[in-house]
Motif scaffolding. Structure first.
Motif, PDB file in Angstrom:
ATOM      1  N   THR A  12      11.191  -2.770   0.086  1.00 49.61           N
ATOM      2  CA  THR A  12      10.279  -2.756  -1.098  1.00 49.61           C
ATOM      3  C   THR A  12       9.185  -2.081  -0.205  1.00 49.61           C
ATOM      4  O   THR A  12       8.781  -1.949   0.698  1.00 49.61           O
ATOM      5  CB  THR A  12       9.199  -4.251  -1.808  1.00 49.61           C
ATOM      6  N   THR A  13       8.966  -0.897  -0.766  1.00 49.71           N
ATOM      7  CA  THR A  13       8.521   0.123   0.031  1.00 49.71           C
ATOM      8  C   THR A  13       6.979   0.714  -1.272  1.00 49.71           C
ATOM      9  O   THR A  13       7.013   0.867  -1.985  1.00 49.71           O
ATOM     10  CB  THR A  13       9.029   1.509   0.355  1.00 49.71           C
ATOM     11  N   ALA A  14       5.728   1.470  -0.041  1.00 56.03           N
ATOM     12  CA  ALA A  14       4.719   1.632  -1.135  1.00 56.03           C
ATOM     13  C   ALA A  14       4.924   2.691  -1.965  1.00 56.03           C
ATOM     14  O   ALA A  14       5.877   3.304  -2.286  1.00 56.03           O
ATOM     15  CB  ALA A  14       3.965   2.748  -0.437  1.00 56.03           C
ATOM     16  N   PRO A  15       4.451   2.325  -3.171  1.00 56.23           N
ATOM     17  CA  PRO A  15       3.418   2.152  -3.820  1.00 56.23           C
ATOM     18  C   PRO A  15       4.154   0.408  -4.470  1.00 56.23           C
ATOM     19  O   PRO A  15       3.169   0.220  -4.551  1.00 56.23           O
ATOM     20  CB  PRO A  15       2.872   3.090  -4.854  1.00 56.23           C
ATOM     21  N   ALA A  16       5.131   0.433  -4.720  1.00 55.72           N
ATOM     22  CA  ALA A  16       5.536  -1.144  -5.139  1.00 55.72           C
ATOM     23  C   ALA A  16       5.170  -1.829  -3.917  1.00 55.72           C
ATOM     24  O   ALA A  16       5.032  -1.729  -3.170  1.00 55.72           O
ATOM     25  CB  ALA A  16       7.122  -0.573  -5.985  1.00 55.72           C
ATOM     26  N   THR A  17       4.910  -3.310  -4.495  1.00 59.61           N
ATOM     27  CA  THR A  17       5.278  -4.041  -3.886  1.00 59.61           C
ATOM     28  C   THR A  17       6.183  -5.147  -4.281  1.00 59.61           C
ATOM     29  O   THR A  17       6.769  -4.916  -5.306  1.00 59.61           O
ATOM     30  CB  THR A  17       3.509  -4.624  -3.949  1.00 59.61           C
ATOM     31  N   ASP A  18       6.648  -5.977  -4.087  1.00 57.17           N
ATOM     32  CA  ASP A  18       7.423  -7.726  -3.958  1.00 57.17           C
ATOM     33  C   ASP A  18       6.873  -8.801  -4.377  1.00 57.17           C
ATOM     34  O   ASP A  18       6.180  -9.093  -4.420  1.00 57.17           O
ATOM     35  CB  ASP A  18       8.315  -7.566  -2.658  1.00 57.17           C
ATOM     36  N   ASP A  19       7.550  -8.173  -6.033  1.00 57.06           N
ATOM     37  CA  ASP A  19       6.768  -9.228  -7.111  1.00 57.06           C
ATOM     38  C   ASP A  19       7.644 -10.881  -6.843  1.00 57.06           C
ATOM     39  O   ASP A  19       6.532 -11.828  -7.680  1.00 57.06           O
ATOM     40  CB  ASP A  19       7.464  -8.736  -8.312  1.00 57.06           C
ATOM     41  N   ARG A  20       7.993 -11.165  -5.968  1.00 61.20           N
ATOM     42  CA  ARG A  20       8.402 -12.492  -5.685  1.00 61.20           C
ATOM     43  C   ARG A  20       7.211 -13.181  -4.467  1.00 61.20           C
ATOM     44  O   ARG A  20       6.833 -14.716  -4.571  1.00 61.20           O
ATOM     45  CB  ARG A  20       9.737 -12.853  -4.602  1.00 61.20           C
ATOM     46  N   PHE A  21       6.183 -12.805  -4.580  1.00 63.70           N
ATOM     47  CA  PHE A  21       4.491 -12.668  -3.380  1.00 63.70           C
ATOM     48  C   PHE A  21       4.259 -12.705  -4.088  1.00 63.70           C
ATOM     49  O   PHE A  21       3.603 -11.931  -5.267  1.00 63.70           O
ATOM     50  CB  PHE A  21       5.058 -11.726  -2.390  1.00 63.70           C
ATOM     51  N   ALA A  22       2.607 -13.859  -4.061  1.00 55.74           N
ATOM     52  CA  ALA A  22       0.997 -13.859  -4.612  1.00 55.74           C
ATOM     53  C   ALA A  22       0.632 -13.088  -3.903  1.00 55.74           C
ATOM     54  O   ALA A  22      -0.580 -13.092  -4.637  1.00 55.74           O
ATOM     55  CB  ALA A  22       0.905 -14.931  -5.153  1.00 55.74           C
ATOM     56  N   GLY A  27       8.610  -4.452   2.794  1.00 55.91           N
ATOM     57  CA  GLY A  27       9.421  -5.137   3.743  1.00 55.91           C
ATOM     58  C   GLY A  27      11.098  -4.103   4.030  1.00 55.91           C
ATOM     59  O   GLY A  27      11.189  -4.245   2.431  1.00 55.91           O
ATOM     60  N   VAL A  28      11.425  -4.703   5.062  1.00 58.11           N
ATOM     61  CA  VAL A  28      13.148  -4.053   4.782  1.00 58.11           C
ATOM     62  C   VAL A  28      14.013  -5.168   4.899  1.00 58.11           C
ATOM     63  O   VAL A  28      13.478  -6.339   6.079  1.00 58.11           O
ATOM     64  CB  VAL A  28      13.119  -3.208   6.180  1.00 58.11           C
ATOM     65  N   PRO A  58       6.123  -8.369   6.941  1.00 55.25           N
ATOM     66  CA  PRO A  58       6.990  -9.804   7.754  1.00 55.25           C
ATOM     67  C   PRO A  58       6.883  -8.854   9.064  1.00 55.25           C
ATOM     68  O   PRO A  58       6.875  -9.946   9.999  1.00 55.25           O
ATOM     69  CB  PRO A  58       7.914  -8.998   7.010  1.00 55.25           C
ATOM     70  N   CYS A  59       6.464  -7.899   9.218  1.00 61.70           N
ATOM     71  CA  CYS A  59       6.306  -7.194  11.522  1.00 61.70           C
ATOM     72  C   CYS A  59       5.630  -5.394  10.956  1.00 61.70           C
ATOM     73  O   CYS A  59       5.814  -5.120   9.684  1.00 61.70           O
ATOM     74  CB  CYS A  59       7.897  -7.344  11.896  1.00 61.70           C
ATOM     75  N   ASP A  60       5.497  -5.201  12.121  1.00 56.76           N
ATOM     76  CA  ASP A  60       4.973  -3.998  12.019  1.00 56.76           C
ATOM     77  C   ASP A  60       6.258  -3.011  12.269  1.00 56.76           C
ATOM     78  O   ASP A  60       5.835  -1.434  11.350  1.00 56.76           O
ATOM     79  CB  ASP A  60       4.635  -3.873  13.435  1.00 56.76           C
ATOM     80  N   ALA A  61       7.668  -3.744  12.163  1.00 58.41           N
ATOM     81  CA  ALA A  61       8.923  -2.356  11.728  1.00 58.41           C
ATOM     82  C   ALA A  61       8.625  -2.455  10.752  1.00 58.41           C
ATOM     83  O   ALA A  61       9.055  -1.371   9.698  1.00 58.41           O
ATOM     84  CB  ALA A  61      10.077  -2.473  12.895  1.00 58.41           C
ATOM     85  N   CYS A  62       8.406  -2.925   9.792  1.00 60.05           N
ATOM     86  CA  CYS A  62       8.533  -3.179   8.257  1.00 60.05           C
ATOM     87  C   CYS A  62       7.691  -2.063   7.583  1.00 60.05           C
ATOM     88  O   CYS A  62       7.984  -1.650   6.769  1.00 60.05           O
ATOM     89  CB  CYS A  62       8.234  -4.854   7.458  1.00 60.05           C
ATOM     90  N   HIS A  63       6.216  -2.364   8.416  1.00 56.48           N
ATOM     91  CA  HIS A  63       5.241  -1.057   8.171  1.00 56.48           C
ATOM     92  C   HIS A  63       5.763  -0.232   8.198  1.00 56.48           C
ATOM     93  O   HIS A  63       5.194   1.102   7.116  1.00 56.48           O
ATOM     94  CB  HIS A  63       3.808  -1.680   8.300  1.00 56.48           C
ATOM     95  N   ASP A  64       6.112   0.106   8.948  1.00 58.06           N
ATOM     96  CA  ASP A  64       6.567   1.454   9.808  1.00 58.06           C
ATOM     97  C   ASP A  64       8.065   2.094   8.912  1.00 58.06           C
ATOM     98  O   ASP A  64       7.592   3.711   8.767  1.00 58.06           O
ATOM     99  CB  ASP A  64       6.799   1.825  10.612  1.00 58.06           C
ATOM    100  N   ALA A  65       8.495   1.649   8.021  1.00 56.39           N
ATOM    101  CA  ALA A  65       9.680   1.635   7.715  1.00 56.39           C
ATOM    102  C   ALA A  65       9.527   2.164   5.909  1.00 56.39           C
ATOM    103  O   ALA A  65       9.575   2.573   5.615  1.00 56.39           O
ATOM    104  CB  ALA A  65      10.041   0.921   7.690  1.00 56.39           C
ATOM    105  N   ALA A  66       7.936   1.523   5.607  1.00 56.52           N
ATOM    106  CA  ALA A  66       7.858   1.250   4.504  1.00 56.52           C
ATOM    107  C   ALA A  66       6.722   2.131   3.851  1.00 56.52           C
ATOM    108  O   ALA A  66       6.238   1.822   2.307  1.00 56.52           O
ATOM    109  CB  ALA A  66       7.483  -0.152   3.727  1.00 56.52           C
ATOM    110  N   ALA A  71      -0.370   2.552  11.076  1.00 54.41           N
ATOM    111  CA  ALA A  71      -0.384   0.811  11.070  1.00 54.41           C
ATOM    112  C   ALA A  71      -1.928   1.136  12.067  1.00 54.41           C
ATOM    113  O   ALA A  71      -2.067   1.638  13.578  1.00 54.41           O
ATOM    114  CB  ALA A  71       0.324  -0.030  11.453  1.00 54.41           C
ATOM    115  N   GLU A  72      -2.392   0.009  11.446  1.00 53.37           N
ATOM    116  CA  GLU A  72      -3.972  -0.527  11.721  1.00 53.37           C
ATOM    117  C   GLU A  72      -3.838  -2.032  11.555  1.00 53.37           C
ATOM    118  O   GLU A  72      -4.137  -2.273  10.741  1.00 53.37           O
ATOM    119  CB  GLU A  72      -5.198   0.233  11.261  1.00 53.37           C
ATOM    120  N   PRO A  73      -4.481  -2.607  12.685  1.00 53.79           N
ATOM    121  CA  PRO A  73      -3.768  -3.994  12.976  1.00 53.79           C
ATOM    122  C   PRO A  73      -5.218  -4.641  12.140  1.00 53.79           C
ATOM    123  O   PRO A  73      -6.561  -3.596  11.829  1.00 53.79           O
ATOM    124  CB  PRO A  73      -4.516  -4.536  14.245  1.00 53.79           C
TER     125      PRO A  73
END
Length: 165
Positions: A12-22, A27-28, A58-66, A71-73
């Motif tokens: 799932t990449t921006a602007p979408a989000t994974d609807d399985r989670f609240a 992520g990838v 799930p991780c910073d690599a997912c942030h970078d890919a999506a 990234a800002e902590p």
């Protein structure tokens, strides 16, 4: 050891989000417990909220890919807000809860960010200490994540070692 492949993985990449989670999560190749293409062991079951986009990954690599931004902590002045998702039970934890683990025991030991014994399980050790597990369901978290927590949580200027977070 990687988890067995399943059909429930999504990218799932921006602007979408994974609807399985609240919570808003991207992520990838993410499974239903937040393991991803980059981190896929039995204990890789957290997603972390980034300060730059208010989204869990799930991780910073997912942030970078999506995303298409740096990234800002999670900001230190927001450590009492939800910033960590347990992929097993779906509980959201504040950054402080996640980083401190059993805060009462840690305060008694006089050492925040470390177990009362002062030790951490190694990345290959499946025995999670109380602060390497979800305080709600007890699911083990990857203790190796602490080695790069500065990618996810803003440190204060005085944070020269992990005991100060």
């Amino acid at each position: 050891m990687a988890t067995p492949p399943t059909d429930d993985r999504r990218t799932t990449t921006a602007p979408a989000t994974d609807d399985r989670f609240a919570v808003p999560l991207r992520g990838v190749d993410v499974d239903s417990e937040t393991r991803c293409a980059h981190w896929d062991s039995a204990v890789d079951v957290v997603a972390l909220r980034f300060g730059c986009c208010e989204t869990y990954f799930p991780c910073d690599a997912c942030h970078d890919a999506a995303t298409e931004h740096e990234a800002e902590p999670w900001p230190r002045d927001r450590f009492d807000e939800p910033a960590v998702l347990c992929g097993v039970c779906g509980a959201t934890l504040t950054a402080r809860e996640y980083l401190d683990g059993d805060g009462e025991a840690l305060r008694a030991a006089g050492s925040e960010g470390q177990s009362p014994s002062g030790s951490r399980a190694s990345t290959g050790d499946s025995r999670a200490t109380p602060d390497d597990a979800c305080p709600r369901c007890g699911a083990a978290f990857n203790p190796g994540c602490r080695a790069h927590r500065d990618r996810y949580f803003e440190a204060s200027e005085s944070d020269d070692n992990e005991n100060d977070l």
